[in-house]
Design a protein around this motif. Structure first.
Motif, PDB file in Angstrom:
ATOM      1  N   UNK A   1     -15.201   2.710 -36.967  1.00  0.00           N
ATOM      2  CA  UNK A   1     -16.207   3.424 -36.956  1.00  0.00           C
ATOM      3  C   UNK A   1     -17.052   2.867 -36.501  1.00  0.00           C
ATOM      4  N   UNK A   2     -16.471   2.166 -35.230  1.00  0.00           N
ATOM      5  CA  UNK A   2     -16.872   1.898 -33.898  1.00  0.00           C
ATOM      6  C   UNK A   2     -18.206   0.855 -33.916  1.00  0.00           C
ATOM      7  N   UNK A   3     -18.214   0.198 -34.454  1.00  0.00           N
ATOM      8  CA  UNK A   3     -19.133  -0.562 -34.851  1.00  0.00           C
ATOM      9  C   UNK A   3     -19.021  -1.955 -34.565  1.00  0.00           C
ATOM     10  N   UNK A   4     -20.327  -2.936 -34.386  1.00  0.00           N
ATOM     11  CA  UNK A   4     -19.866  -4.330 -33.137  1.00  0.00           C
ATOM     12  C   UNK A   4     -20.727  -5.253 -33.893  1.00  0.00           C
ATOM     13  N   UNK A   5     -20.322  -6.413 -33.910  1.00  0.00           N
ATOM     14  CA  UNK A   5     -21.113  -7.905 -35.044  1.00  0.00           C
ATOM     15  C   UNK A   5     -22.640  -8.147 -33.167  1.00  0.00           C
ATOM     16  N   UNK A   6     -23.810  -8.369 -34.075  1.00  0.00           N
ATOM     17  CA  UNK A   6     -24.422  -9.618 -33.509  1.00  0.00           C
ATOM     18  C   UNK A   6     -24.803 -10.253 -34.548  1.00  0.00           C
ATOM     19  N   UNK A   7     -24.854 -11.733 -33.952  1.00  0.00           N
ATOM     20  CA  UNK A   7     -26.121 -12.633 -34.836  1.00  0.00           C
ATOM     21  C   UNK A   7     -27.252 -13.565 -35.115  1.00  0.00           C
ATOM     22  N   UNK A   8     -27.483 -13.484 -35.784  1.00  0.00           N
ATOM     23  CA  UNK A   8     -29.127 -14.346 -35.060  1.00  0.00           C
ATOM     24  C   UNK A   8     -28.593 -15.686 -35.867  1.00  0.00           C
ATOM     25  N   UNK A   9     -28.722 -16.928 -35.567  1.00  0.00           N
ATOM     26  CA  UNK A   9     -28.381 -17.876 -36.522  1.00  0.00           C
ATOM     27  C   UNK A   9     -29.959 -19.009 -36.464  1.00  0.00           C
ATOM     28  N   UNK A  10     -29.784 -19.889 -37.456  1.00  0.00           N
ATOM     29  CA  UNK A  10     -31.150 -20.447 -37.589  1.00  0.00           C
ATOM     30  C   UNK A  10     -31.003 -20.930 -38.872  1.00  0.00           C
ATOM     31  N   UNK A  11     -32.025 -22.385 -38.919  1.00  0.00           N
ATOM     32  CA  UNK A  11     -31.549 -23.035 -40.202  1.00  0.00           C
ATOM     33  C   UNK A  11     -31.939 -22.621 -41.535  1.00  0.00           C
ATOM     34  N   UNK A  12     -32.668 -21.520 -41.159  1.00  0.00           N
ATOM     35  CA  UNK A  12     -32.552 -20.773 -42.893  1.00  0.00           C
ATOM     36  C   UNK A  12     -31.244 -19.678 -43.296  1.00  0.00           C
ATOM     37  N   UNK A  13     -30.997 -19.404 -42.260  1.00  0.00           N
ATOM     38  CA  UNK A  13     -29.944 -18.519 -41.976  1.00  0.00           C
ATOM     39  C   UNK A  13     -29.086 -18.227 -40.914  1.00  0.00           C
ATOM     40  N   UNK A  14     -27.548 -17.972 -41.283  1.00  0.00           N
ATOM     41  CA  UNK A  14     -26.643 -17.311 -40.146  1.00  0.00           C
ATOM     42  C   UNK A  14     -25.952 -16.146 -40.191  1.00  0.00           C
TER      43      UNK A  14
END
Length: 361
Positions: free
Chosen positions: A275-288
């Motif tokens: 699907x020509x997709x990729x991933x980025x992340x958000x990372x904090x104590x509430x949620x990764x």
């Protein structure tokens, strides 16, 4: 973004879907047991997410997902409406990529619509029906553009030239994705069935799960000139693995048949790439969390996946490469080392970026 599972009846589509999803499609030994498309939302396996969880210790973790649609078995004549063909072809049109399941195993207890096992013939049967439907669509659009071109419309003239090449290719038995075109704009707009990216899934027996078999070799030869990928997978074994709740039991099972990871994990990862997709992340104590974006997305577009306000009011993004986050062990240590970058609106997000957005609405 949706991937549609297609194939002839009784090749293992619904068994595979059951392995991929918690939704349990009826898997029965007769055609058309899946009349309405079953839809499952499947988590994308990503070891990077597990590593970030280990480092950040958040309250919750949310993976990226792909939507999988189980479409009922197609048969000869589907393009003309045979076997509920029009309905099924409509379901395929709504997907972004195709997972084409081919039966590459012998089993006298499971019937085949053509009585014998021949995955290349099955592949050609499905492709032929999809090509016929595309040919019908292209001919109608070509006729329309030719009429408009006679008025001097340059765009219509250009479109007609492209569509004539596509028509000729389809009539010679080529799928649209295999036809070389300098400009694919009009073709992309039309959402043609055989222009969609495809992953051929060779459904094999247990003994062939690791290295394939003669049927798989035939498929590889048949698609060598096509822009497509192939995956070997034993759906019946995957079904057994999916029933095991204990991680160690699953690993023991995989070791016994010579596999490192379940085939469905590889399938989901390949579908994501398809699907020509990729991933980025958000990372904090509430949620990764893993966020899904198209390859080539800019900072504002990536922010918009979280909320449209983030894209509208985008100021900048604080970006940490995944490797740096893992290497230094925390956001604070990354900052100390001077490895945190501040990126503006033109930034093209890289796969694995750990991002924090600044915005003002």
């Amino acid at each position: 973004m949706k991937c549609g599972i297609v194939g002839l009846p009784n090749v293992g589509k619904s068994t595979l879907f059951n392995c991929l999803s918690n939704a349990k499609a009826q898997s029965a030994n007769f055609p058309f047991c899946t009349i309405e498309p079953n839809i499952g939302v499947v988590s994308v396996p990503d070891a990077r997410l597990e590593k970030l969880e280990e480092l950040v210790n958040p309250e919750r973790v949310l993976p990226a997902t792909v939507e999988i649609v189980d479409i009922a078995g197609l048969v000869k004549g589907a393009s003309k409406g045979e076997g509920l063909g029009n309905k099924f072809l409509g379901n395929i049109r709504e997907t972004n990529a195709i997972l084409h399941v081919l039966r590459c195993f012998e089993d006298d207890n499971i019937t085949h619509v053509d009585d014998t096992i021949d995955p290349v013939r099955d592949l050609e049967t499905i492709d032929f029906e999809l090509q016929l439907k595309d040919l019908d669509t292209v001919e109608k659009r070509l006729e329309k553009d030719k009429k408009i071109a006679k008025t001097g419309n340059k765009e219509a003239k250009k479109n007609a030239e492209v569509l004539q090449i596509v028509k000729d290719g389809l009539e010679s038995g080529k799928s649209v994705r295999a036809i070389e075109l300098e400009d694919r704009t009009v073709v992309t707009e039309m959402q043609l069935l055989t222009d969609k990216p495809v992953l051929y899934i060779c459904n094999v027996d247990e003994a062939s799960a690791k290295d394939g078999n003669a049927f798989v070799d035939q498929v590889k030869e048949a698609i060598k000139d096509e822009d497509a990928e192939i995956l070997i997978l034993a759906a019946a074994i995957e079904a057994d693995i999916s029933e095991l709740d204990d991680y160690e039991e699953r690993q023991m099972f995989l070791d016994e048949i010579g596999l490192i990871e379940p085939g469905v994990s590889r399938l989901i990862q390949k579908a994501y790439q398809l699907l020509d997709l990729q991933t980025y992340f958000t990372a904090g104590v509430k949620e990764v969390r893993a966020w899904t974006i198209p390859v080539g997305a800019t900072g504002p577009q990536a922010a918009g996946v979280i909320h449209s306000d983030f894209e509208k009011g985008y100021i900048r993004a604080e970006v940490i490469a995944y490797e740096d986050f893992v290497s230094f062990g925390s956001e604070a240590k990354v900052k100390e080392a001077g490895k945190l970058r501040v990126e503006g609106k033109e930034y093209i997000v890289a796969d694995g970026d750990v991002m924090h957005f600044r915005f003002n609405v």
